[in-house]
Design a protein around this motif. Structure first.
Motif, short mmCIF file in Angstrom:
data_model
loop_
_atom_site.label_atom_id
_atom_site.label_comp_id
_atom_site.label_asym_id
_atom_site.label_seq_id
_atom_site.Cartn_x
_atom_site.Cartn_y
_atom_site.Cartn_z
N VAL A 1 37.83 72.70 74.48
CA VAL A 1 37.82 72.84 73.02
C VAL A 1 38.48 71.63 72.38
N ASN A 2 39.55 71.14 73.00
CA ASN A 2 40.28 70.01 72.44
C ASN A 2 39.51 68.69 72.51
N THR A 3 38.38 68.67 73.21
CA THR A 3 37.55 67.46 73.22
C THR A 3 36.76 67.30 71.93
N GLN A 4 36.69 68.37 71.15
CA GLN A 4 35.93 68.34 69.90
C GLN A 4 36.76 67.71 68.80
N ALA A 5 36.15 66.84 68.03
CA ALA A 5 36.83 66.25 66.88
C ALA A 5 37.22 67.37 65.94
N ASN A 6 38.53 67.51 65.70
CA ASN A 6 39.01 68.61 64.86
C ASN A 6 40.34 68.18 64.26
N GLY A 7 40.33 67.85 63.00
CA GLY A 7 41.56 67.40 62.37
C GLY A 7 41.53 65.91 62.09
N PRO A 8 42.50 65.44 61.34
CA PRO A 8 42.49 64.04 60.87
C PRO A 8 42.69 63.00 61.97
N ARG A 9 43.38 63.34 63.06
CA ARG A 9 43.67 62.34 64.09
C ARG A 9 42.67 62.34 65.24
N SER A 10 41.80 63.31 65.30
CA SER A 10 40.99 63.48 66.49
C SER A 10 39.63 62.80 66.39
N VAL A 11 39.08 62.56 67.57
CA VAL A 11 37.75 61.98 67.70
C VAL A 11 36.98 62.80 68.72
N GLU A 12 35.68 62.69 68.69
CA GLU A 12 34.84 63.36 69.68
C GLU A 12 35.12 62.76 71.06
N GLU A 13 35.59 63.57 71.98
CA GLU A 13 35.92 63.08 73.32
C GLU A 13 34.82 63.33 74.34
N LEU A 14 33.73 63.97 73.90
CA LEU A 14 32.55 64.11 74.75
C LEU A 14 31.36 63.48 74.02
N PRO A 15 31.43 62.15 73.79
CA PRO A 15 30.36 61.51 73.02
C PRO A 15 29.07 61.34 73.81
N VAL B 1 27.04 61.74 78.09
CA VAL B 1 26.99 62.40 79.40
C VAL B 1 28.07 61.83 80.32
N ALA B 2 28.34 60.55 80.24
CA ALA B 2 29.38 59.96 81.10
C ALA B 2 30.75 60.58 80.82
N ALA B 3 31.04 60.84 79.56
CA ALA B 3 32.31 61.47 79.21
C ALA B 3 32.35 62.91 79.74
N LEU B 4 31.23 63.61 79.66
CA LEU B 4 31.16 64.96 80.22
C LEU B 4 31.36 64.91 81.73
N ASP B 5 30.73 63.94 82.37
CA ASP B 5 30.91 63.78 83.83
C ASP B 5 32.38 63.59 84.17
N ALA B 6 33.07 62.76 83.41
CA ALA B 6 34.49 62.51 83.66
C ALA B 6 35.31 63.78 83.44
N PHE B 7 34.99 64.54 82.39
CA PHE B 7 35.70 65.80 82.11
C PHE B 7 35.48 66.78 83.26
N GLY C 1 29.34 73.10 91.51
CA GLY C 1 28.01 73.64 91.22
C GLY C 1 27.07 72.56 90.75
N GLU C 2 25.84 72.97 90.55
CA GLU C 2 24.80 72.02 90.17
C GLU C 2 25.03 71.46 88.78
N ARG C 3 24.55 70.24 88.59
CA ARG C 3 24.64 69.55 87.29
C ARG C 3 23.30 68.90 86.99
N ARG C 4 22.98 68.80 85.71
CA ARG C 4 21.77 68.12 85.28
C ARG C 4 22.06 66.68 84.85
N HIS C 5 23.28 66.43 84.38
CA HIS C 5 23.68 65.10 83.91
C HIS C 5 22.73 64.59 82.82
N ASP C 6 22.43 65.45 81.84
CA ASP C 6 21.53 65.02 80.78
C ASP C 6 22.06 65.46 79.41
#
Length: 183
Positions: free
Chosen positions: A18-32, A34-40, A48-53
């Motif tokens: 949830v904290n990866t979502q831009a929410n509030g004045p200081r935050s930015v989208e942290e899952l911009p 697929v690569a960021a999702l992969d890292a998360f 488990g299986e992944r689509r990476h898309d």
């Protein structure tokens, strides 16, 4: 340990998601992307299986507002959300052992979509929170300019700030204010 290890990890990873979502004045989208999702996913040890898309990324992003609702709901609201998440996933709890973890609960197959697995893991952990009467351990950061979520797993229920450095920042500001007042 307040909850089982897998429940604590599921709660912490739900808050982190949830904290990866831009929410509030200081935050930015942290899952911009697929690569960021992969890292998360890698950092939290999701299996488990992944689509990476982009569809997988969109589904995971869409889960965040629903999980955020838990942190601001009363127990009946949390139960409604948990039951909805489990029903939508057609969850079927089963004991599994893998990747160095001893037996623990999974309620989806490894082939289920990532967002479904994330939703069900969070829901299963929230079942433990509700049953233990520990909903007060799900908190929003106490810093005035932060809306990140946290799970207080401390023995004395004293955690007030998220992992983004807010506690240190608030304490430094209070120290500086005391110093300025003393001068």
């Amino acid at each position: 340990m307040l909850f089982t290890h897998d429940a604590e990890v599921a709660l912490a990873s739900a808050a982190a998601l949830v904290n990866t979502q831009a929410n509030g004045p200081r935050s930015v989208e942290e899952l911009p992307d697929v690569a960021a999702l992969d890292a998360f996913v890698e950092s939290w040890g999701w299996t488990g299986e992944r689509r990476h898309d982009d569809l997988e990324l969109a589904q995971v992003r869409a889960l965040r507002p629903r999980l955020r609702e838990v942190w601001s709901s009363d127990v009946d609201g949390v139960v409604r959300i948990v039951n909805d998440l489990l029903a939508r996933a057609q969850a079927l709890p089963q004991l599994v052992r893998h990747d160095g973890w001893d037996y623990h609960l999974h309620a989806t197959t490894p082939q289920a979509p990532l967002a479904t697995r994330m939703a069900v893991e969070a829901a299963m952990a929230l079942v433990d929170v509700v049953r233990a009467g520990e909903l007060s351990r799900l908190r929003v950061c106490a810093a005035d300019d932060c809306e990140d979520l946290l799970v207080d797993l401390s023995k004395n229920r004293s955690r007030r700030y998220c992992d983004a450095g807010c506690g240190n920042r608030v304490n430094v500001a209070a120290y500086r204010a005391r110093q300025a007042a003393a001068d």
